[in-house]
Design a protein around this motif. Structure first.
Motif, PDB file in Angstrom:
ATOM      1  N   ALA A 138       0.812  -1.213   0.000  1.00 27.16           N
ATOM      2  CA  ALA A 138       0.000   0.000   0.000  1.00 27.16           C
ATOM      3  C   ALA A 138       0.848   1.267   0.000  1.00 27.16           C
ATOM      4  CB  ALA A 138      -0.943  -0.003   1.202  1.00 27.16           C
ATOM      5  N   LYS A 139       1.917   1.280   0.781  1.00 27.69           N
ATOM      6  CA  LYS A 139       2.722   2.500   0.887  1.00 27.69           C
ATOM      7  C   LYS A 139       3.380   2.858  -0.442  1.00 27.69           C
ATOM      8  CE  LYS A 139       5.042   3.413   4.633  1.00 27.69           C
ATOM      9  NZ  LYS A 139       6.071   3.420   5.711  1.00 27.69           N
ATOM     10  N   GLU A 140       3.978   1.867  -1.094  1.00 25.61           N
ATOM     11  CA  GLU A 140       4.648   2.162  -2.361  1.00 25.61           C
ATOM     12  C   GLU A 140       3.650   2.479  -3.463  1.00 25.61           C
ATOM     13  OE1 GLU A 140       7.752   2.826  -2.359  1.00 25.61           O
ATOM     14  OE2 GLU A 140       7.787   2.213  -0.246  1.00 25.61           O
ATOM     15  N   THR A 141       2.469   1.869  -3.421  1.00 24.21           N
ATOM     16  CA  THR A 141       1.412   2.222  -4.380  1.00 24.21           C
ATOM     17  C   THR A 141       1.010   3.681  -4.210  1.00 24.21           C
ATOM     18  OG1 THR A 141       0.546  -0.031  -4.464  1.00 24.21           O
ATOM     19  CG2 THR A 141      -0.960   1.746  -5.098  1.00 24.21           C
ATOM     20  N   PHE A 142       0.816   4.080  -2.967  1.00 23.55           N
ATOM     21  CA  PHE A 142       0.422   5.461  -2.680  1.00 23.55           C
ATOM     22  C   PHE A 142       1.489   6.442  -3.155  1.00 23.55           C
ATOM     23  CE2 PHE A 142       0.790   9.096   0.239  1.00 23.55           C
ATOM     24  CZ  PHE A 142      -0.460   9.672   0.087  1.00 23.55           C
ATOM     25  N   TYR A 143       2.721   6.223  -2.743  1.00 24.26           N
ATOM     26  CA  TYR A 143       3.769   7.174  -3.108  1.00 24.26           C
ATOM     27  C   TYR A 143       4.061   7.153  -4.605  1.00 24.26           C
ATOM     28  CZ  TYR A 143       4.918   8.732   1.593  1.00 24.26           C
ATOM     29  OH  TYR A 143       4.858   9.316   2.838  1.00 24.26           O
TER      30      TYR A 143
END
Length: 298
Positions: A138-143
């Motif tokens: 989720a974090k890398e998708t968001f960023y």
């Protein structure tokens, strides 16, 4: 004479243009040299070029300058800590058409800033931290989506001579916000991306210690500021983002102003405060200007 600015929505949003114009006159009559254009800071309203010119003429009529304006991250939302909630015109969205619409909305605000001769826009970036903890990617998708949007905005900002300043918020843990700014400032240059220090939000997250961490760690990127007070976040206060005048809450203003002297920030000092419901605008603006003078004198 101290240069001071204040948010235009100190008494809330207005639908009638007569009320918006009167608000600017009240700000100027109270002695403020600058305004922080804060109407439609939230939502998907798009300004027409004619409206931009109208606001500029009002500023000239009242002798006001614009230090900054508050851009919108997209439509109003109830849930800010999950990726799964999809809202309109969201520059962080995993849905590509939605993300592109969010970039177009920010470009509209950059155009407005250019017409008002403001040098920066302030932008919220809500971190979906619950999904960060729940889903590994989720974090890398968001960023990844954030980077794509900022990449598309960089040249446009330089063309218009407007910097984007990401605001610290109270909806995510402090350590994730520090990581957020570390990521962004490592990737993007200072002439494009900076920090908007919101004193009240920082106080809610971690009191004077978090204020000190933000102003110390990112002092070379601190280009915009929202100055207001509250009593922190505790059992007795709840999460009260009260936007009180400096000196009315628990922030250590002498210590904060001392730290700001070593930052990249340049005056005017900008208040982002809310008028009490039982006080008239003129009286509140006089008190706000006095609080600003006191704060600047520190």
């Amino acid at each position: 004479m101290t240069k001071l600015g204040i948010n235009t929505d100190f008494a809330g949003e207005f639908e009638k243009i007569e009320d918006i114009r009167r608000c600017l006159g009240q700000i100027a009559n109270a002695g403020f040299s600058h305004m922080h254009w804060c109407f439609e800071w939230d939502g998907d309203y798009l300004y027409a070029v004619s409206e931009m010119q109208q606001i500029r003429e009002w500023m000239e009529e009242y002798g006001l300058k614009a230090k900054s304006l508050h851009a919108s991250k997209g439509s109003r939302r109830k849930e800010v800590c999950r990726i799964a909630s999809h809202y309109r015109k969201d520059y962080t969205s995993a849905i590509e058409y939605n993300r592109i619409a969010g970039v177009e909305l920010i470009k509209n605000r950059i155009e407005l800033a250019n017409v008002l001769r403001a040098t920066e826009i302030v932008l919220h970036m809500y971190l979906p931290y619950l999904d960060f903890a729940k889903f590994p990617d989720a974090k890398e998708t968001f960023y990844g989506q954030v980077y794509r949007s900022l990449d598309e905005l960089c040249d446009f900002c330089r063309e218009k001579n407007v910097r984007i300043c990401i605001e610290n918020l109270f909806e995510a843990p402090g350590e994730l916000q520090i990581e957020q700014f570390d990521r962004l400032f490592l990737r993007y240059p200072a002439d494009f991306l900076g920090l908007c220090l919101d004193t009240g939000h920082a106080n809610l997250v971690g009191g004077d210690a978090f204020l000190a961490e933000l102003t110390g760690r990112f002092q070379s990127r601190l280009y915009s500021i929202h100055m207001h007070d509250n009593n922190g976040w505790g059992v007795e206060h709840g999460c009260n983002d009260a936007h009180m005048l400096p000196g009315e809450g628990s922030i250590d203003w002498p210590a904060l102003m001392k730290r700001l002297r070593g930052s990249a920030y340049e005056a005017p000092w900008v208040l982002e405060v809310n008028k009490p419901a039982d006080e008239d605008a003129e009286s509140f603006l006089r008190r706000a200007h006095q609080a600003g003078e006191w704060m600047a004198g520190l």
